[in-house]
Structure formats: C-alpha cells, structure tokens
Design a protein around this motif. Structure first.
Motif, PDB file in Angstrom:
ATOM      1  N   SER A  64     -37.663 -28.378  41.974  1.00  0.00           N
ATOM      2  CA  SER A  64     -36.974 -28.944  40.352  1.00  0.00           C
ATOM      3  C   SER A  64     -38.249 -28.996  39.484  1.00  0.00           C
ATOM      4  N   LEU A  65     -36.842 -30.077  38.962  1.00  0.00           N
ATOM      5  CA  LEU A  65     -37.630 -30.174  37.901  1.00  0.00           C
ATOM      6  C   LEU A  65     -38.145 -32.143  38.045  1.00  0.00           C
ATOM      7  N   TRP A  82     -39.976 -37.000  30.294  1.00  0.00           N
ATOM      8  CA  TRP A  82     -39.131 -36.154  29.833  1.00  0.00           C
ATOM      9  C   TRP A  82     -38.255 -37.183  29.006  1.00  0.00           C
ATOM     10  N   VAL A 112     -35.311 -22.208  34.424  1.00  0.00           N
ATOM     11  CA  VAL A 112     -34.317 -22.976  34.672  1.00  0.00           C
ATOM     12  C   VAL A 112     -33.335 -23.356  33.874  1.00  0.00           C
ATOM     13  N   CYS A 116     -29.296 -23.548  36.000  1.00  0.00           N
ATOM     14  CA  CYS A 116     -28.479 -24.877  36.420  1.00  0.00           C
ATOM     15  C   CYS A 116     -26.762 -23.904  35.335  1.00  0.00           C
ATOM     16  N   ALA A 127     -24.201 -29.201  42.407  1.00  0.00           N
ATOM     17  CA  ALA A 127     -24.903 -29.044  40.786  1.00  0.00           C
ATOM     18  C   ALA A 127     -23.540 -28.762  40.315  1.00  0.00           C
ATOM     19  N   SER A 159     -30.506 -35.757  39.357  1.00  0.00           N
ATOM     20  CA  SER A 159     -29.706 -35.014  39.808  1.00  0.00           C
ATOM     21  C   SER A 159     -30.178 -33.817  39.663  1.00  0.00           C
ATOM     22  N   PHE A 160     -31.996 -33.759  40.297  1.00  0.00           N
ATOM     23  CA  PHE A 160     -33.304 -32.725  39.478  1.00  0.00           C
ATOM     24  C   PHE A 160     -33.787 -32.216  40.777  1.00  0.00           C
ATOM     25  N   ASP A 161     -33.751 -32.984  41.972  1.00  0.00           N
ATOM     26  CA  ASP A 161     -34.195 -33.417  43.047  1.00  0.00           C
ATOM     27  C   ASP A 161     -34.115 -31.944  43.983  1.00  0.00           C
ATOM     28  N   CYS A 162     -34.868 -31.226  44.947  1.00  0.00           N
ATOM     29  CA  CYS A 162     -35.320 -29.517  45.185  1.00  0.00           C
ATOM     30  C   CYS A 162     -34.268 -29.227  45.997  1.00  0.00           C
ATOM     31  N   ALA A 165     -31.184 -29.299  42.385  1.00  0.00           N
ATOM     32  CA  ALA A 165     -31.000 -28.133  41.603  1.00  0.00           C
ATOM     33  C   ALA A 165     -32.865 -26.918  41.618  1.00  0.00           C
TER      34      ALA A 165
END
Length: 525
Positions: A64-65, A82, A112, A116, A127, A159-162, A165
């Motif tokens: 993820s991001l 970011w 992405v 999402c 998510a 909110s963007f761990d693997c 998300a």
C-alpha cells in the motif's frame, strides 16, 4: 511430499525438505525463509479476505501507500511523499516510479484510485469505513493520487498499511465479480514477493519479484509458508530449525516459555503496535435471548476473565475493559467494570424470565468455535464450563476457516469468539464494529452482530471528524461508556501475541505491523 509426510518428517526430526528448505543464503542477499502458516488461508488476496493468515501471507504479495513505525508515525510505502492541505481535506500522495505488478504491468495512480474507491469499498470492512469519507479521488498523472475528503477525518493518514488498503491491479478486476474473478488464484500484487505455487494442505511458495521498485529488495530468494496443523509439530519445527518464523497463534501459548529458552530462537511481542488485538465473545444481537442487553451483561458477569488469561493464554493477555484497547489512543479506563459474579449473572437472567429448568438449564446457545488453533478450542471449553454455572448450555460447533468466515459474515450464528485489530485509532479499528452504517451482510469483521444505536453512530462520526484531541477524547469517552452498558459484544482479553524467529534472521520486525509486513528488508545469514 504431502502434508502427512511433511508432518511426520518434523516429528522424526528430519532436516531434508523440498523447495530449498535446507538452503542457507549469504549474509544480506539470498536464502530461503520457511514460515509457519496456521490455519491455511482460504485465499491470498487481502482485499477480499481479512482473516489473519491471509493478511500475514498476503502482506508479502500486496503493498500500500504507507508503512508505520512502532510509534505509528507514517513512513513511505509505495508513496515516496505526501502533503495535507491546511484545511485537512486534501491529501496528495506522490508514488515511487517504476512500480510494477507481478504480471509486468506498471502500477499507476489509477490502480490506487480503483482499489480504494471501488474494490475495497465493496469488499473490505475497515477500508470502506475510511474511504466512504472521500468526496473525490483523482489521478492527475500516473504518479500522483489526490484524495479530497467530505469533511476532516483525523486518522486518514493511518489508513494505508498493506492490510487495510492493499493495491490491486485495475486491469485484472475492473468490471468483474471481484470475489469470483478467476485471477484470484494467481494473487497478482506489486509486493516484493510473488506467488509461484500453492499446494493446498502443504505449502505456499513465494519467490522474489525481480521487478520490485526498491533497490536491492527483497533480500531473500523465496519464502515458503508451511501448513502444519499439529501444534506439537509446529513447536518442534521451530526448535530444530526446520522453520525459522512463527507469529500470532501459530505456537500455542503454553509453549512460548519453552521456546524462549531455546538459544537458536528470539521471542518478541513487538510488531503488534498497530493492531493492539482485542478479543471478545461476539453475540448475534438479532437473536433471542442475545438481543436483550441483560443477557449480554449476564455473560460479562459469568466470565472469570482473569482465570481465562492465566489458564488458556498463560499470562500472554490482559483483561479487556471495553471496546478500546488500553494501547490505543483515546482509551478510557474509567468505565463500568463487570466483576466476576455468578450471583449477578443469575439475577439478570432471572429478571429476563430465563428461569432454570429441572436440569438447571435456562437456555441453549450454539457457539461456533473459530478454527484458529488449540487456544480457541480451550477458550470455548472454558466458556462452556463458565456458562453452565449460571444455567446457559453452550453447544460447541466445529467448522473450518472458510465456513466460519461465511457464517459470521452472513449472520448465521448465535455466538462465537472474534478478535479485531484496533489500527491505532478508534475511527479506524473500533467504530467499524458498532456503527449502523457498517451492518453489511457478507462482509466479515464489520458490524456482524447487528448492534445499532443512533447516539453511538453520532459520537463516532463527530469524533472521527474532530481535529482537536481533547474534543475527540471527550467523545470517545462517552461512546465507551454507552457501549460498556449496552455490551454489543462481551470483551474478554487484550492478547499479547509473540513473534518467534530464528536468530539467523535480521530485520524481521521493522514496523508496527510486524509479521504482516512485506519482508522486503528481511535477511538470513
């Protein structure tokens, strides 16, 4: 070699295994890592299934991001940088160049946005609770993603761990029935490892993704996840070096102290900071008598949770006080406490009109036992004996992993044990279990018990949007007070899971998600 032969080899102390199991890599580059996976996941696509074995294994395949440090501060994942607008509404992510999926297709900002805003909104309970707050998601160029929120959402950057998300390939999933897509068996991600082979009942074989965008990663040649159903065989495999890593409940809690004494092994409780795992008895609030708050309160009084922590989890747990774990932001310990009291449990059941019959039984409740190892079976027996003392006849039902997930997700149960991640903030990991908007049939780890309280919905919404920490604490304190009175689930324990690994491994735990991480940085000497 089939599963039976493999387990037999472990019990005999055999060192010769297939798939390079005995191979040692040079320091820093190469080598094979053998890992326990128990139980075997039903699928490897983390966007479609969020059971722990799927996330552990799938974390190597999907990325993820962002990543998160042990203090939960964000670090670059697929996003190299970011920015957040001053009003807290716009989040702009810049992706690393050169990211490719395992089929060779470039991964872009469009993937992405699709992951999402389309796929995860349908399939992923936590998510969807986050991305429903997005008014607009854009991909102005292949390396830029812009999320514009409807209103401020304080923990959005968390909110963007693997596992929360995971980014999937748009070209594979767009326009398809996501859960029935024939490419699900291929598990095409963009992480440092790709799927080579899955022999069900035996092993999952991952190999290096040569097109991985991080220079010199992954260090390992391959990771082999071994399915070893027998608990004694799993422990022996760690002791003799046949496998080099176990996590979560792979090893039964009564064996942890023994393994700590082994000179070839290291044991740590680090790597669970993001999750702060909280366990509870889940009760279907739609079904009598579980739809009566007094019954659920009686359940809390009927459980000696201190004894549960000692006898079943051998000190690797602490008693939970409510819906927010003590390691999570905005936890408030000053809520109603349910002391162990059989008299209070019986009085509540009497008040409901559930009088004991001639055989002492008041009611029969079916309990679906999660197939996650001996600790869950031992816990179920503990609950059965505990409830029998107040006249509740608990009938234990066995199932497999897929069956358990299907029945809970589709509300086809009375009672079970569940355990969910806190994810660092109540807006991410707690609210999803209790808000009315997350009562969605077919999605596991949502509000599957069917609890609904408009005041709870309002408080969670306000707390998620508030940017002032003091105001958020006030709102979360109030929601904890209400939930502890309503008891939509019976909170039991905060589990202190271990990660057990061979000392030849380096950089096993580098982030707050521990063994769920991509393992691109892991080396084996």
């Amino acid at each position: 070699m089939d599963r039976r032969q493999f387990t037999g080899g472990l019990l005999a102390g055999a060192a010769s295994l297939p798939l390079g199991a005995g191979r040692a890599g040079a320091q820093g580059r190469g080598g094979t890592l053998n890992v326990i996976i128990q139980p075997e996941p039903p699928i490897l696509v983390t966007a479609l299934n969020q059971q722990q074995p799927t996330l552990t294994l799938g974390g190597k395949i999907y990325e993820s991001l962002l990543k998160y440090a042990p203090d939960l501060k964000p670090m670059p994942g697929m996003a190299r940088s970011w920015e957040i607008s001053p009003d807290g509404l716009t989040y702009t992510f810049r992706l690393f160049p050169g990211i490719t999926f395992h089929d060779g297709t470039p991964m872009t900002a469009q993937d992405v946005v699709f992951s999402c805003m389309t796929l995860l909104m349908e399939t992923h309970p936590r998510a969807r609770n986050t991305f429903r707050r997005v008014a607009r998601a854009e991909a102005p160029d292949p390396l830029t993603v812009i999320f514009t929120l409807k209103e401020p959402f304080a923990p959005f950057l968390g909110s963007f761990d693997c596992t929360t998300a995971p980014i999937v390939p748009k070209h594979v999933y767009e326009g398809t029935d996501f859960r029935k897509n024939p490419m699900n068996d291929k598990a095409i991600g963009s992480g440092p490892f790709k799927l080579k082979e899955w022999v069900r009942g035996s092993h999952v074989h991952l190999v290096r993704h040569e097109g991985y965008y991080r220079k010199d990663e992954p260090h390992l040649d391959e990771i082999i996840y071994r399915v070893i159903p027998d608990a004694a065989s799993r422990t022996l495999a760690l002791e003799n070096g046949t496998v080099q890593l176990a996590q979560w409940s792979d090893v039964e809690f009564y064996d942890v102290a023994r393994l700590k004494a082994r000179p070839n092994l290291a044991v740590t409780n680090a790597g669970y900071e993001y999750f702060a795992p909280l366990q509870w008895l889940e009760m279907n609030n739609r079904v009598a008598p579980l739809n009566d708050r007094r019954f659920r309160q009686a359940v809390m009084h009927a459980l000696d949770r201190e004894a549960l922590a000692k006898r079943v989890y051998f000190g690797q747990a602490r008693v939970a006080t409510g819906p927010v774990a003590s390691k999570t932001k905005f936890y408030d310990p000053n809520v109603r406490k349910y002391e162990y009291s059989l008299d209070k449990a019986k009085a509540l059941l009497d008040e409901m009109g559930l009088k004991p019959g001639a055989n002492g039984k008041r009611v029969e409740i079916k309990f679906l036992v999660p197939p996650y190892g001996e600790s869950y079976q031992r816990s179920a027996e503990f609950y059965r004996q505990s409830f029998a003392r107040v006249g509740i006849d608990l009938v234990l039902e066995a199932t497999d992993m897929a069956g358990w997930a299907s029945r809970i997700g589709n509300w086809d149960y009375q009672m079970t044990t569940n355990l969910l991640y806190q994810l660092g903030d109540p807006a991410l990991g707690v609210s999803r279990t209790y808000v009315t908007s997350n009562i969605v049939k077919g999605i596991l780890f949502s509000n599957t018990q069917g609890y609904s309280n408009p005041e709870v919905d309002r408080l969670f919404d306000e707390a998620a949007s508030a940017l002032d920490e003091k105001k958020r604490q006030e709102l979360y304190t109030r929601v904890q007070q209400i939930l502890v009175e309503d008891v939509p689930v019976a909170w039991t324990l905060e589990i202190e899971y271990p990660i057990i690994y061979d000392r030849s491994l380096k950089d096993v735990v580098t982030t707050a998600i521990g063994s769920h991480e991509t393992f691109g940085a892991v080396t084996k000497s």
